[in-house]
Enzyme design. Structure first.
Site, PDB file in Angstrom:
ATOM      1  N   GLU A 224       2.324   0.419   3.923  1.00 45.44           N
ATOM      2  CA  GLU A 224       2.482  -0.861   4.600  1.00 45.44           C
ATOM      3  C   GLU A 224       2.329  -1.997   3.598  1.00 45.44           C
ATOM      4  OE1 GLU A 224      -0.962  -2.270   7.062  1.00 45.44           O
ATOM      5  OE2 GLU A 224      -1.653  -0.208   6.792  1.00 45.44           O
TER       6      GLU A 224
ATOM      7  N   ASN B 260       0.452  -5.713   3.452  1.00 44.40           N
ATOM      8  CA  ASN B 260      -0.437  -6.680   4.084  1.00 44.40           C
ATOM      9  C   ASN B 260      -0.073  -8.075   3.585  1.00 44.40           C
ATOM     10  OD1 ASN B 260      -2.656  -5.359   5.770  1.00 44.40           O
ATOM     11  ND2 ASN B 260      -2.617  -4.076   3.938  1.00 44.40           N
TER      12      ASN B 260
ATOM     13  N   GLU C  68       0.835  -1.201   0.000  1.00 42.61           N
ATOM     14  CA  GLU C  68       0.000   0.000   0.000  1.00 42.61           C
ATOM     15  C   GLU C  68       0.869   1.251   0.000  1.00 42.61           C
ATOM     16  OE1 GLU C  68      -2.811  -0.212   3.180  1.00 42.61           O
ATOM     17  OE2 GLU C  68      -3.791  -2.010   2.385  1.00 42.61           O
TER      18      GLU C  68
ATOM     19  N   ARG D  91      -1.296 -10.941   3.229  1.00 42.52           N
ATOM     20  CA  ARG D  91      -2.469 -11.802   3.067  1.00 42.52           C
ATOM     21  C   ARG D  91      -3.263 -11.291   1.876  1.00 42.52           C
ATOM     22  NH1 ARG D  91      -6.478  -8.417   4.514  1.00 42.52           N
ATOM     23  NH2 ARG D  91      -6.114  -6.904   6.181  1.00 42.52           N
TER      24      ARG D  91
END
Length: 505
Positions: free
Chosen positions: A305, A307, A291, A309
């Site tokens: 960040e 993620n 992101e 997943r």
């Protein structure tokens, strides 16, 4: 929601590639609350195991329970979905100990990237531009266990309100106080001066107990853009374009779309390459999302960040790329290299029946010629600050078409219980361009009908998607919060009467 999407997607893949949707057996965990609510995933699974009700530490976030059931049911693999234990590195570690495959990244990689402080340090190590923060300039080499050296990690932390004030002098206001282990809108506060910063630090410290805390400059007039990344166990990594998730309420996404049209083509290309460098640096395996915050004024981007997943909004990427994401996760876990996965080869314009290696850093995929807009459907009361609601849902009707589809976690005579996530549906609309997709999504929302006791903001979403700012794509991440604060769009809902025809896939 996650279980429904995974089961439907993986069965669709086995039917498309092998002519049978019964090649995979799905065993679901289910609480009594889910059973009483007639949760759709229970109907879709081949079997289920009842687990304790209540908060997710009793069930879907309980690593020991998940692993024990996996052993008892003799499963080959565990798919964690999103939320709950999906970002807990203890889950892949324990599954590895008992010889069961985890459909996701290894424990060490998950620990490093799932922690927001560690992820920012790694991003700087991979030469990914970063927002001014309490760990500015820190780089590292991962330890043998795949973690950030403790002394470097600690340099990025703030451990008291007083220290936060000292660091803020260098970083500058407005500033965000973040819990490294926070998520879903929790453990994050904004401060515009020192007094607000002291209060914000205390709130974050209390909201996510035990989590490391860090500071990050708040970027104004920014867009939230993200890159869908994939990595395999052989070191291959690629970016599957991305999504624009700038419409947010209190840091929770409301609308998502792809591909991002706000970014310059050459800048977006570098955003993809930067995400791939980070993915390769840590030896990432599976699906993840990098992101960024993007400035339309300066055409620059900064890492936010990663993620580790699958994201809730991944069907946007599926729509514009043709890549079935849960099925791709499964194939990576089975040991296939990325260039052997038929959907990936199709996306790159290559023969899906061949298995020639692809250098994803050297080869670009063909231009994307469609656009997808999506809207989350939640059980929230817009008259009470979008407070989550629970209760029975008599019916959900949504008329799908060739350019609009959706999926929902509730069936007939179902409901949303107090421990369930407020999102129970997701609608996607596709068109040859953004405006066509936007119009299609608005029409779908207008014709959505949900009948029951819960409240929902669908009428509000219909008005929102028709605003001048959204139509002209001039929003930023703070746009919706500003509208709500100024009451520029007032909720206009009666007792919640809405419906869908869940013609899903």
């Amino acid at each position: 929601m996650a279980a429904v999407e995974a089961i439907l997607s993986m069965r669709r893949w086995t039917f498309t590639e092998f002519g049978s949707e019964q090649l995979i057996t799905f065993v679901a965990m289910a609480t009594q609350d889910d059973l009483n609510a007639n949760a759709e995933f229970i109907r879709l699974a081949d079997s289920f195991v009842e687990v304790p009700s209540g908060k997710n530490v009793n069930n879907y976030a309980n690593v020991d329970l998940i692993c024990r059931i996996a052993q008892e049911q003799q499963v080959d693999a565990v798919w964690p979905g999103w939320g709950h234990a999906s970002e807990n590195p203890k889950l892949p570690a324990k599954l590895k100990e008992i010889g069961i495959t985890f459909i996701g990244p290894p424990s060490g990689v998950m620990a490093a990237l799932g922690d927001k402080i560690a992820a920012n340090i790694l991003a700087q190590t991979a030469s990914v531009p970063s927002i001014p923060w309490s760990g500015d300039g820190l780089t590292c080499q991962l330890t043998e266990e795949g973690t950030i050296p403790e002394e470097i990690f600690n340099k990025a932390m703030v451990t008291s309100a007083e220290e936060a004030c000292e660091r803020a002098t260098k970083i500058g206001f407005p500033i965000m106080v973040k819990a490294s282990e926070g998520g879903g809108g929790k453990g994050i506060r904004k401060a515009t001066n020192m007094e607000e910063l002291k209060v914000a630090y205390t709130n974050v410290f209390t909201e996510v107990p035990g989590s490391p805390i860090f500071l990050m400059r708040m970027v104004s007039k920014a867009r939230h853009l993200e890159i869908q990344i994939l990595g395999d166990e052989y070191g291959n990594t690629l970016a599957l374009n991305g999504r624009d998730c700038s419409t947010q309420r209190r840091f929770q996404k409301i609308f998502e779309e792809g591909p991002p049209t706000i970014a310059k083509k050459e800048v977006f290309h570098e955003m993809e390459r930067a995400a791939m460098r980070l993915t390769a640096l840590v030896g990432y395996r599976g699906a993840g999302t990098v992101e960024y915050l993007y400035s339309p004024e300066t055409h620059t981007f900064c890492f936010l960040e990663l993620n580790p997943r699958l994201q809730v909004e991944h069907p946007v990427t599926e729509s514009i790329t043709g890549v079935n994401m849960p099925a791709t996760q499964l194939q990576i876990a089975m040991g296939l290299p990325l260039y052997n996965i038929p959907d990936i080869r199709r996306f790159y314009g290559m023969d899906p029946t061949q298995n020639s290696p692809i250098d994803f850093f050297a080869v670009d995929y063909p231009p994307i010629t469609s656009h997808c807009c999506a809207s989350r459907i939640t059980a929230e009361n817009p008259d009470e600050g979008f407070k989550p609601t629970s209760g029975k849902i008599n019916s959900v009707r949504f008329q799908s078409s060739g350019d609009c589809w959706g999926y929902f976690s509730v069936g007939l005579k179902g409901g949303i219980h107090e421990f369930a996530d407020s999102q129970f549906g997701h609608i996607f609309a596709k068109g040859p361009n953004r405006e066509a997709a936007r119009k299609s999504l608005r029409f779908a929302l207008m014709n959505l009908d949900i009948s029951g006791e819960i409240r929902h903001p669908v009428d509000y979403l219909v008005d929102l998607i028709e605003t001048k700012e959204y139509r002209e794509n001039t929003i930023d991440t703070m746009w919706l919060d500003g509208l709500i604060a100024s009451k520029a769009i007032a909720p206009s809902l009666g007792a919640m009467e809405v419906v869908f025809y869940a013609a899903v896939f």
